[in-house]
Write an enzyme that holds these catalytic residues in place. Structure first.
Site, short mmCIF file in Angstrom:
data_model
loop_
_atom_site.label_atom_id
_atom_site.label_comp_id
_atom_site.label_asym_id
_atom_site.label_seq_id
_atom_site.Cartn_x
_atom_site.Cartn_y
_atom_site.Cartn_z
N GLY A 218 1.03 -1.00 0.38
CA GLY A 218 0.01 0.26 -0.09
C GLY A 218 0.73 1.33 0.04
N GLU A 259 4.69 -6.76 0.13
CA GLU A 259 4.17 -7.64 -1.19
C GLU A 259 4.42 -6.71 -1.82
OE1 GLU A 259 1.70 -10.06 0.26
OE2 GLU A 259 -0.18 -8.63 0.72
N GLY A 261 3.24 -3.89 -5.44
CA GLY A 261 2.89 -3.31 -6.87
C GLY A 261 3.58 -2.46 -6.70
N ARG A 298 -8.13 2.76 -14.57
CA ARG A 298 -8.17 3.55 -13.48
C ARG A 298 -8.85 5.17 -13.84
NH1 ARG A 298 -4.14 4.83 -11.21
NH2 ARG A 298 -4.14 3.95 -9.36
N CYS A 328 -17.75 3.80 -26.99
CA CYS A 328 -18.75 4.41 -27.13
C CYS A 328 -19.51 4.08 -26.26
CB CYS A 328 -19.60 3.87 -28.17
SG CYS A 328 -18.97 4.09 -30.05
N GLU A 329 -19.08 5.85 -25.12
CA GLU A 329 -19.22 5.52 -23.88
C GLU A 329 -18.51 6.95 -22.70
OE1 GLU A 329 -20.19 2.55 -20.11
OE2 GLU A 329 -19.92 1.09 -21.93
N TYR A 356 -1.71 -1.48 -12.47
CA TYR A 356 -3.75 -1.88 -12.84
C TYR A 356 -3.34 -1.20 -14.04
CZ TYR A 356 -2.22 -2.79 -8.07
OH TYR A 356 -1.50 -3.44 -6.83
C1 LIG Z 1 -3.14 -5.86 -4.62
C2 LIG Z 1 -2.25 -6.60 -3.36
C3 LIG Z 1 -0.84 -6.09 -3.48
C4 LIG Z 1 -0.23 -4.83 -3.92
O1 LIG Z 1 -0.51 -3.49 -3.10
P1 LIG Z 1 -0.16 -2.65 -3.75
O2 LIG Z 1 -0.79 -0.85 -3.72
O3 LIG Z 1 -0.23 -2.25 -5.55
O4 LIG Z 1 1.34 -2.57 -3.86
C5 LIG Z 1 -0.54 -6.29 -2.02
N1 LIG Z 1 -0.35 -7.46 -1.38
C6 LIG Z 1 -2.26 -7.77 -1.53
C7 LIG Z 1 -2.39 -9.14 -0.16
C8 LIG Z 1 -2.42 -7.21 -2.85
O5 LIG Z 1 -3.96 -8.12 -3.33
#
Ligand SMILES: *Cc1c(COP(=O)(O)O)cnc(C)c1O
Length: 401
Positions: A218, A259, A261, A298, A328-329, A356
């Site tokens: 996050g 973890e 992303g 997004r 078309c929206e 994403y």
């Molecule tokens: C999506 C997700 C993440 C990654 O979140 P980010 O905001 O992209 O860093 C990590 N852990 C879990 C379980 C997720 O579902």
């Protein structure tokens, strides 16, 4: 990346096209590992769902990263990309027991987020090590679209259910080797995150055989100029200190896992589109690009603000535009945005297009999904072909009527 490099990629590979800068991915990975250099055992598990191209996964494998996966298909992709099962954690939500068993059989680390499956899995497979996902009921910033730690969230096992959880573990004699939380995207306030971590530490004390504590992700990255971002260095310093203290009290050096992303890939990505039409109406000037929410959803789904630059005319006079697509929206990417003067056929680059974006793309309006290019060692590598008409027809069954 430089404008000229991006323009050359758009010319060579066509538009629309996603471009990812491998150097930026590497530097973000290094930034995070450096921030936590005082922790003896650190494990970063890249969240595959942010950007799941197999060549990007291979890059993460090279960096020494693990993977965080949310579906059995993501597990399979990770294995195909060369990851060992033990480098992969499976953190699904609301999937069947059968899917979890399949992942366990492949040898990946299982993370369970509800008591029903925990009890069933523990009864059938008491020897398989399991991590449990806790919901600390803390909202680590962001809005409710992207915060998953709050009280109404469908994610994780509530901390108020710990007594029940402990009974299941005791009755099944299952082996809990990890504790996990993921409070959702966009951590703005480090103190809130540290507060949630304390709840995780408190929970961890109940288990004697832990190997790791997973603090999820996050981390917020900047999406526009002067945007706030998670202060990773400050978080690293404070959480590392607290984590090391905890390990001492626990009597064993545990692994600290994350973890991420978005943090790792968001800023590495550029989405290049071509302007089909500049349309003047009574109220605004629309720049209509050869894309829409079929390729980048997004802004419409979360209200995300992706910076848009006119790389064909980066020094042109600034004017106000609404950047929209060809779907078309209503598919507004940006409203009333100040951009260097746009003429038809200009290439607009959307920034923060690594996380994403492609992974949420669809074939809506029967359009092809774009190509993907990895900029690696100063060379552009095609890592996904643009779709063709065959892809649109694939799996459709034409019956005789
Ligand atoms: C999506 C997700 C993440 C990654 O979140 P980010 O905001 O992209 O860093 C990590 N852990 C879990 C379980 C997720 O579902």
């Amino acid at each position: 990346m430089e404008n000229n490099t991006l323009l050359k990629i758009a010319a060579d590979f066509g538009s629309p096209v996603y471009v990812y800068d491998a150097e930026k991915i590497k530097s973000q990975y290094k930034r995070l590992t450096s921030a936590f250099s005082k922790v003896k055992h650190l494990k970063l598990n890249y969240a595959v769902k942010a950007l799941s191209n197999i060549s990007v996964l291979k890059l993460f494998n090279q960096l020494g990263s693990g993977l965080d996966t949310v579906s059995i298909q993501e597990v399979q992709l990770g294995l195909k990309a060369g990851f060992k099962p033990e480098q992969i954690i499976f953190t699904p939500n609301g999937v069947s027991l059968a899917e979890i068993e399949k992942a366990a059989k492949l040898g990946v680390q299982i993370n369970i987020d509800n008591l029903s499956v925990l009890e069933q899995f523990g009864t059938k497979h008491p020897k398989t090590p399991v991590c449990i996902r806790i919901n600390p009921h803390v909202m680590a910033g962001g809005n409710t679209n992207i915060s998953v730690g709050h009280i109404d969230s469908k994610f994780g096992i509530s901390i108020h259910q710990i007594p029940h959880l402990l009974r299941i573990v005791e009755n099944t004699k299952m082996n809990i080797n990890g504790i996990h939380m993921h409070t959702g995207s966009d951590i703005l306030d480090i103190d809130v995150f540290l507060y949630a971590s304390e709840i995780l530490f408190d929970t961890a004390k109940n288990f004697k055989n832990l190997e790791f504590i997973d603090f999820g992700s996050g981390f917020k990255v900047p999406y526009k100029e002067r945007d706030i971002e998670t202060n990773i260095e400050e978080l690293g310093e404070k959480l590392s200190k607290r984590f090391n203290q905890f390990c001492k009290a626990y009597g064993k050096p545990l692994t600290l896992a994350f973890e991420p992303g978005k943090f790792l890939v968001s800023e590495a990505g550029y989405f290049l589109t071509k302007v089909n039409v500049v349309k003047q109406t009574t109220s605004t000037v629309f720049a209509q690009v050869d894309s829409g929410f079929n390729h980048l959803i997004r802004p419409m789904l979360y209200g995300s603000q992706h910076e848009i630059i006119n790389i064909s005319n980066p020094t042109g006079r600034e004017r106000f535009y609404s950047v929209v697509g060809y779907i078309c929206e209503t598919d507004t990417f940006a409203n009333n945005r100040r951009i260097n003067e746009i003429t038809e056929d200009d290439i607009l680059a959307f920034k923060n297009a690594g996380a994403y974006c492609y992974s949420m793309a669809s074939n809506y309006n029967s359009r092809y999904r774009p190509a993907e290019v990895l900029w690696h060692n100063k060379k552009a590598h095609l890592i996904r072909k643009r779709e063709t008409f065959d892809d649109i027809l694939n799996n459709q069954v034409e019956i005789d009527l």
